[in-house]
Motif scaffolding. Structure first.
Motif, short mmCIF file in Angstrom:
data_model
loop_
_atom_site.label_atom_id
_atom_site.label_comp_id
_atom_site.label_asym_id
_atom_site.label_seq_id
_atom_site.Cartn_x
_atom_site.Cartn_y
_atom_site.Cartn_z
N SER A 21 -23.22 9.80 -38.11
CA SER A 21 -23.34 9.89 -39.56
C SER A 21 -22.72 8.64 -40.16
O SER A 21 -21.76 8.08 -39.61
CB SER A 21 -22.66 11.14 -40.10
N PHE A 22 -23.27 8.20 -41.30
CA PHE A 22 -22.84 6.94 -41.90
C PHE A 22 -22.57 7.13 -43.39
O PHE A 22 -23.34 7.80 -44.10
CB PHE A 22 -23.90 5.86 -41.71
N ALA A 23 -21.46 6.55 -43.85
CA ALA A 23 -21.12 6.56 -45.27
C ALA A 23 -20.56 5.20 -45.64
O ALA A 23 -20.09 4.44 -44.77
CB ALA A 23 -20.11 7.67 -45.57
N ASP A 24 -20.59 4.90 -46.93
CA ASP A 24 -20.00 3.63 -47.36
C ASP A 24 -18.49 3.78 -47.46
O ASP A 24 -17.92 4.83 -47.13
CB ASP A 24 -20.62 3.16 -48.68
N GLU A 25 -17.82 2.75 -47.92
CA GLU A 25 -16.35 2.76 -47.98
C GLU A 25 -15.80 3.84 -48.90
O GLU A 25 -14.65 4.25 -48.78
CB GLU A 25 -15.84 1.38 -48.41
N ASN A 26 -16.63 4.32 -49.84
CA ASN A 26 -16.21 5.37 -50.76
C ASN A 26 -16.57 6.77 -50.27
O ASN A 26 -16.34 7.75 -50.97
CB ASN A 26 -16.84 5.14 -52.14
N GLY A 27 -17.16 6.84 -49.08
CA GLY A 27 -17.53 8.14 -48.53
C GLY A 27 -18.89 8.64 -48.93
O GLY A 27 -19.26 9.77 -48.57
N PRO A 29 -22.76 9.01 -48.49
CA PRO A 29 -23.71 8.85 -47.37
C PRO A 29 -24.67 7.69 -47.61
O PRO A 29 -25.11 7.46 -48.74
CB PRO A 29 -24.45 10.19 -47.34
N THR A 30 -24.98 6.97 -46.54
CA THR A 30 -25.94 5.88 -46.61
C THR A 30 -27.27 6.34 -46.03
O THR A 30 -27.38 7.44 -45.47
CB THR A 30 -25.44 4.65 -45.83
N ALA A 31 -28.26 5.48 -46.15
CA ALA A 31 -29.60 5.82 -45.66
C ALA A 31 -29.75 5.56 -44.17
O ALA A 31 -30.79 5.89 -43.58
CB ALA A 31 -30.65 5.02 -46.43
N GLN A 32 -28.74 5.00 -43.54
CA GLN A 32 -28.85 4.66 -42.11
C GLN A 32 -28.96 5.92 -41.27
O GLN A 32 -28.17 6.86 -41.41
CB GLN A 32 -27.64 3.84 -41.66
N VAL A 33 -29.94 5.92 -40.39
CA VAL A 33 -30.17 7.07 -39.50
C VAL A 33 -30.27 6.56 -38.07
O VAL A 33 -31.04 5.65 -37.78
CB VAL A 33 -31.46 7.83 -39.88
N VAL A 34 -29.47 7.15 -37.19
CA VAL A 34 -29.53 6.84 -35.76
C VAL A 34 -29.76 8.15 -35.02
O VAL A 34 -28.98 9.10 -35.19
CB VAL A 34 -28.23 6.16 -35.27
N PRO A 35 -30.80 8.26 -34.22
CA PRO A 35 -31.04 9.51 -33.50
C PRO A 35 -29.97 9.76 -32.44
O PRO A 35 -29.26 8.84 -32.05
CB PRO A 35 -32.41 9.28 -32.85
N PRO A 36 -29.82 10.99 -31.97
CA PRO A 36 -28.86 11.28 -30.90
C PRO A 36 -29.10 10.37 -29.69
O PRO A 36 -30.25 10.07 -29.35
CB PRO A 36 -29.14 12.74 -30.57
N GLN A 37 -28.00 9.94 -29.08
CA GLN A 37 -28.10 9.00 -27.96
C GLN A 37 -27.27 9.48 -26.78
O GLN A 37 -26.32 10.26 -26.93
CB GLN A 37 -27.60 7.62 -28.39
N ALA A 97 -20.80 15.01 -29.45
CA ALA A 97 -19.73 14.45 -30.26
C ALA A 97 -20.34 13.76 -31.47
O ALA A 97 -21.46 13.24 -31.41
CB ALA A 97 -18.90 13.48 -29.45
N LEU A 98 -19.58 13.75 -32.55
CA LEU A 98 -20.02 13.09 -33.78
C LEU A 98 -19.25 11.79 -33.95
O LEU A 98 -18.02 11.77 -33.96
CB LEU A 98 -19.78 13.99 -34.99
N ASN A 99 -20.01 10.71 -34.08
CA ASN A 99 -19.44 9.41 -34.43
C ASN A 99 -19.71 9.19 -35.91
O ASN A 99 -20.86 8.94 -36.31
CB ASN A 99 -20.11 8.31 -33.61
N SER A 100 -18.69 9.33 -36.73
CA SER A 100 -18.87 9.19 -38.18
C SER A 100 -18.25 7.88 -38.65
O SER A 100 -17.12 7.55 -38.30
CB SER A 100 -18.25 10.38 -38.91
N TYR A 101 -19.02 7.17 -39.44
CA TYR A 101 -18.60 5.86 -39.92
C TYR A 101 -18.41 5.91 -41.44
O TYR A 101 -19.28 6.39 -42.17
CB TYR A 101 -19.64 4.79 -39.58
N LEU A 105 -14.81 1.82 -40.64
CA LEU A 105 -13.95 2.75 -39.91
C LEU A 105 -14.79 3.76 -39.15
O LEU A 105 -15.73 4.34 -39.69
CB LEU A 105 -13.00 3.46 -40.88
N ARG A 106 -14.43 4.01 -37.90
CA ARG A 106 -15.16 4.96 -37.06
C ARG A 106 -14.26 6.12 -36.69
O ARG A 106 -13.10 5.94 -36.31
CB ARG A 106 -15.65 4.28 -35.77
N ASN A 107 -14.79 7.32 -36.79
CA ASN A 107 -14.08 8.51 -36.35
C ASN A 107 -14.92 9.21 -35.29
O ASN A 107 -16.16 9.23 -35.37
CB ASN A 107 -13.84 9.47 -37.52
N PHE A 108 -14.25 9.75 -34.28
CA PHE A 108 -14.94 10.41 -33.17
C PHE A 108 -14.37 11.82 -33.02
O PHE A 108 -13.16 12.01 -32.97
CB PHE A 108 -14.70 9.62 -31.88
#
Length: 341
Positions: A21-27, A29-37, A97-101, A105-108
Motif C-alpha cells: 500500500s502507498f501513501a504520500d508523506e501526509n498519509g 493514499p496514492t494511485a500507485q498499485v503493485v500486485p502481490p509478489q 505481509a503488508l509493505n506500507s509506504y 518511509l516503509r513499514n512491514f
C-alpha cells in the motif's frame, strides 16, 4: 519423501506473499498499485544461490496454505522444481505481509501468523545440507544451532543473518553465546552498528570498527569464522581473525544508482550467492563475495524476483537477459583495478 542426495545449500528462511500500500508523506493514499509478489528472506536467498547453482543443489521449504496463489506457484517452478519442497498447510492461510509506504518511509507487518521452519524440518526430508542459512533473532539462532548440534555427523557451514528488528544491544549477549557456532555472520551495516549501540554515521571506517568489535567476541570453529557486513552502495566488508579486511564493491554502486529499482531481498540474495560462491571456488571467501555481489545486482533491478531465461540448445541461463558469469568477470576486473591503484 526421500531425497536422493543432499543439496549443497538450504535456507530455513520463510516464503511470504508480499502485499503493498502507498501513501504520500501526509498519509493520503496514492494511485500507485503493485500486485502481490513473491517475497520472504528465504526465497530471495534461494534465488541468489540459483543464479549460480542447479536447482537440485538448493532446498527451501515453502508452507503452502489453503489460499496459495496458483500463479505464484507456477512462477516459482520456473526456477526449478527441485529447489522447492512444498509443505501443505490446509488449516492455515499462506504467510502474507503488508509493505506500507508513507512517502519514503516503509513499514512491514505480517498479516497472517508465521510458521517457523527448523533444521528438524530438513531432517524430515532426509537431507543434511552442507551449508545452512537462517534469518532470525540471536536468541532464536541459539535454538537453531542447538538443533543442528544434536544431529550426529552434521556440521554445516552456518550463514547467519540477524533479523532487523532484533538488532538491538539487548540481543548482544545472546549473539556472543552463539558466535562460536557460526561460520559467517552477516548483518547489514545499519544492523551491525545498532547491535553494538554505535550511534555513528554510516561510513566505511565505522563499519570496519564494528567488524573488529564482532571479531573480538570470537566467531566460528577455532575462531576462524568470518564477518561480512553488507553496506549497500558502499559494498561489503569482509574480515576474519586470519584474513585482513577487504572491501568488495557493490556491482551497482553510487555511479549506477539508476539501475537500482528496489533493494528488497538484496541482502538475502547476496548470502545465497555467497554460499554458491563458496562451493564454486573451494571456499575462497573473497571470490565468493564477488558472486554474492552479482546475485544482489540482479535482485535490485526490479520489484520482485529477477527473470531467468534458459537457452534451449545450450541450457545456459541468463538473468534479466544478462549472463552472471560476465558480470562476475566485470566485477573481478574492477576489483583488481581498485586494489592496484
Amino acid at each position: 519423501m526421500a531425497i536422493a542426495s543432499n543439496p549443497y545449500f538450504a535456507t530455513i528462511g520463510m516464503f511470504i506473499v508480499d502485499e503493498f500500500s502507498f501513501a504520500d508523506e501526509n498519509g493520503e493514499p496514492t494511485a500507485q498499485v503493485v500486485p502481490p509478489q513473491i517475497g520472504g528472506g528465504g526465497t530471495y536467498a534461494a534465488i541468489g544461490a540459483r543464479i549460480w547453482l542447479p536447482p537440485d543443489e538448493i532446498k527451501m521449504i515453502i508452507d503452502k496454505g489453503h489460499d496459495f496463489p496458483a500463479d505464484i506457484e507456477s512462477q516459482l517452478l520456473q526456477y526449478g522444481k527441485d529447489m522447492w519442497s512444498f509443505r501443505e498447510q490446509p488449516g492455515h492461510g499462506t504467510t502474507r505481509a503488508l509493505n506500507s509506504y508513507k512517502g519514503e518511509l516503509r513499514n512491514f507487518e505480517y498479516l497472517t501468523p508465521r510458521i517457523r521452519i527448523t533444521p528438524n524440518d530438513l531432517l524430515r526430508l532426509k537431507i543434511k545440507p552442507k551449508t545452512l542459512h537462517f534469518i532470525c533473532s540471536p536468541t532464536r539462532a541459539g535454538e537453531i544451532v542447538s538443533e543442528v548440534q544434536q544431529v550426529e555427523g552434521w556440521t554445516p557451514t552456518t550463514i547467519y543473518e540477524p533479523i532487523p528488528d532484533r538488532c538491538v544491544p539487548e540481543e548482544l549477549p545472546a549473539l556472543k553465546r552463539i558466535l562460536p557456532y557460526i561460520s559467517i555472520l552477516s548483518p547489514n551495516a545499519e544492523e551491525a552498528l545498532s547491535l553494538l549501540g554505535m550511534k555513528v554515521p554510516l561510513t566505511r571506517e565505522n563499519v570496519e570498527q564494528a567488524v573488529d568489535a564482532f571479531l573480538s567476541f570470537g566467531i566460528g570453529n577455532a575462531n576462524e569464522g568470518f564477518i561480512i557486513v553488507r553496506s549497500g552502495a558502499l559494498g561489503a566488508y569482509v574480515k576474519s581473525k586470519s584474513e585482513s579486511g577487504r572491501w568488495i564493491d557493490a556491482y551497482w554502486g553510487e555511479d549506477n544508482r539508476e539501475r537500482v529499482v528496489d533493494v528488497t531481498g538484496a541482502g538475502n540474495a547476496f548470502l545465497g550467492g555467497l554460499a554458491a560462491g563458496l562451493l564454486r571456488t573451494g571456499d575462497q571467501i573473497f571470490e565468493a563475495v564477488l558472486h554474492a555481489s552479482v546475485s544482489a545486482s540482479f535482485v535490485i533491478e526490479q520489484q520482485g524476483l529477477p527473470m531467468m531465461s534458459v537457452d534451449t540448445p545450450t541450457k545456459k541461463a541468463t538473468w534479466n537477459g544478462e549472463d552472471p558469469e560476465q558480470r562476475l568477470i566485470n566485477l573481478r576486473n574492477r576489483q583488481t583495478k581498485l586494489q592496484s591503484e
